[in-house]
Design a protein around this motif. Structure first.
Motif, PDB file in Angstrom:
ATOM      1  N   ARG A  98       6.370 -12.261   7.313  1.00 31.10           N
ATOM      2  CA  ARG A  98       7.409 -11.219   7.560  1.00 31.10           C
ATOM      3  C   ARG A  98       8.613 -11.799   6.888  1.00 31.10           C
ATOM      4  N   ASN A  99       8.818 -12.963   6.648  1.00 31.79           N
ATOM      5  CA  ASN A  99      10.176 -13.488   6.287  1.00 31.79           C
ATOM      6  C   ASN A  99      11.232 -13.086   7.339  1.00 31.79           C
ATOM      7  N   ALA A 100      10.918 -13.476   8.562  1.00 31.45           N
ATOM      8  CA  ALA A 100      11.674 -12.912   9.688  1.00 31.45           C
ATOM      9  C   ALA A 100      11.127 -13.728  10.824  1.00 31.45           C
ATOM     10  N   PRO A 101      12.034 -14.019  12.061  1.00 30.47           N
ATOM     11  CA  PRO A 101      11.545 -14.525  13.200  1.00 30.47           C
ATOM     12  C   PRO A 101      10.459 -13.554  13.877  1.00 30.47           C
ATOM     13  N   TRP A 102       9.532 -14.302  14.694  1.00 26.93           N
ATOM     14  CA  TRP A 102       8.701 -13.565  15.478  1.00 26.93           C
ATOM     15  C   TRP A 102       8.052 -14.477  16.528  1.00 26.93           C
ATOM     16  N   PRO A 103       7.784 -13.916  17.820  1.00 27.57           N
ATOM     17  CA  PRO A 103       8.180 -12.702  18.387  1.00 27.57           C
ATOM     18  C   PRO A 103       9.577 -12.589  18.670  1.00 27.57           C
ATOM     19  N   VAL A 104      10.135 -11.617  18.567  1.00 32.15           N
ATOM     20  CA  VAL A 104      11.590 -11.368  18.952  1.00 32.15           C
ATOM     21  C   VAL A 104      11.541 -10.434  20.209  1.00 32.15           C
ATOM     22  N   LEU A 105      12.287 -11.044  21.165  1.00 37.84           N
ATOM     23  CA  LEU A 105      12.228 -10.417  22.486  1.00 37.84           C
ATOM     24  C   LEU A 105      13.158  -9.299  22.578  1.00 37.84           C
ATOM     25  N   PRO A 106      13.074  -8.162  23.263  1.00 37.29           N
ATOM     26  CA  PRO A 106      13.979  -7.212  23.442  1.00 37.29           C
ATOM     27  C   PRO A 106      15.151  -7.532  24.271  1.00 37.29           C
ATOM     28  N   GLY A 107      16.337  -6.844  24.093  1.00 38.30           N
ATOM     29  CA  GLY A 107      17.633  -7.056  24.872  1.00 38.30           C
ATOM     30  C   GLY A 107      18.228  -8.488  24.402  1.00 38.30           C
ATOM     31  N   GLY A 108      18.059  -9.229  23.177  1.00 37.61           N
ATOM     32  CA  GLY A 108      18.693 -10.091  22.890  1.00 37.61           C
ATOM     33  C   GLY A 108      18.135 -11.364  23.484  1.00 37.61           C
ATOM     34  N   ALA A 109      17.052 -11.566  24.058  1.00 34.44           N
ATOM     35  CA  ALA A 109      16.548 -12.747  24.867  1.00 34.44           C
ATOM     36  C   ALA A 109      15.971 -13.775  23.875  1.00 34.44           C
ATOM     37  N   GLY A 110      15.833 -13.602  22.408  1.00 30.42           N
ATOM     38  CA  GLY A 110      15.613 -14.514  21.361  1.00 30.42           C
ATOM     39  C   GLY A 110      14.122 -14.457  21.194  1.00 30.42           C
ATOM     40  N   VAL A 111      13.733 -15.724  20.591  1.00 29.25           N
ATOM     41  CA  VAL A 111      12.406 -15.584  20.110  1.00 29.25           C
ATOM     42  C   VAL A 111      11.582 -16.533  21.031  1.00 29.25           C
ATOM     43  N   ALA A 112      10.482 -16.016  21.339  1.00 31.64           N
ATOM     44  CA  ALA A 112       9.443 -16.820  22.364  1.00 31.64           C
ATOM     45  C   ALA A 112       8.915 -18.065  21.316  1.00 31.64           C
ATOM     46  N   GLU A 113       8.562 -19.116  22.075  1.00 35.08           N
ATOM     47  CA  GLU A 113       7.902 -20.252  21.490  1.00 35.08           C
ATOM     48  C   GLU A 113       6.789 -20.571  22.368  1.00 35.08           C
ATOM     49  N   PRO A 114       5.717 -20.956  21.752  1.00 34.26           N
ATOM     50  CA  PRO A 114       4.381 -21.617  22.541  1.00 34.26           C
ATOM     51  C   PRO A 114       4.963 -23.068  23.213  1.00 34.26           C
ATOM     52  N   ASN A 115       4.416 -22.926  24.638  1.00 37.45           N
ATOM     53  CA  ASN A 115       4.700 -24.203  25.060  1.00 37.45           C
ATOM     54  C   ASN A 115       3.524 -24.326  26.009  1.00 37.45           C
TER      55      ASN A 115
END
Length: 139
Positions: free
Chosen positions: A97-114
């Motif tokens: 996509r040449n973009a961050p993913w997954p972008v969370l709504p409301g400006g919460a950022g990008v989720a990371e697996p942990n």
């Protein structure tokens, strides 16, 4: 025994989080290469000879389309393997996509697996959801 298995069979929660963003042609699969180096399994892995390590008992590979990623987690450690696969799939999606993913709504950022307290989950500043439930926060 060496084998190749669809990601959805081994880690269905991880596969569920990516099913809307990874095309059918990518076919995420996990390969387990054991010491037997089954030729039928090896012929399905691009550049298979590069992935054979004579010093280890087994090697886990994530196959996404024509890409191969070596996993450090063992097949039996499903929590670590899930996080490692999700991270590799996330990178694949972001590259496509040449973009961050997954972008969370409301400006919460990008989720990371942990992996937290034994649970594989998506985390971000102020929140978390277990694998398999990512779509509930992306709406």
């Amino acid at each position: 025994m060496s084998r190749i298995t669809n990601l959805s069979t081994v880690l269905p929660e991880v596969a569920a989080d990516f099913e809307r963003v990874i095309g059918a042609s990518a076919r995420p699969r996990l390969a387990l290469l054991d010491q037997d180096h089954d030729p039928e399994v090896l012929e399905q892995i691009p550049d298979a000879a590069e992935w054979i390590d004579g010093d280890t008992g087994s090697q886990v590979l994530l196959l996404i389309g024509g890409n191969v990623t070596s996993m450090t987690a063992q097949w039996s450690d499903t929590g670590e393997l899930a996080v490692e696969c999700a991270s590799a799939l996330q990178t694949y999606v972001m590259d496509e996509r040449n973009a961050p993913w997954p972008v969370l709504p409301g400006g919460a950022g990008v989720a990371e697996p942990n992996l937290r307290e034994g649970t594989a989950q998506w985390t971000w500043n102020g929140g978390a959801v277990p694998f398999g439930q990512l779509s509930s926060v992306l709406r």
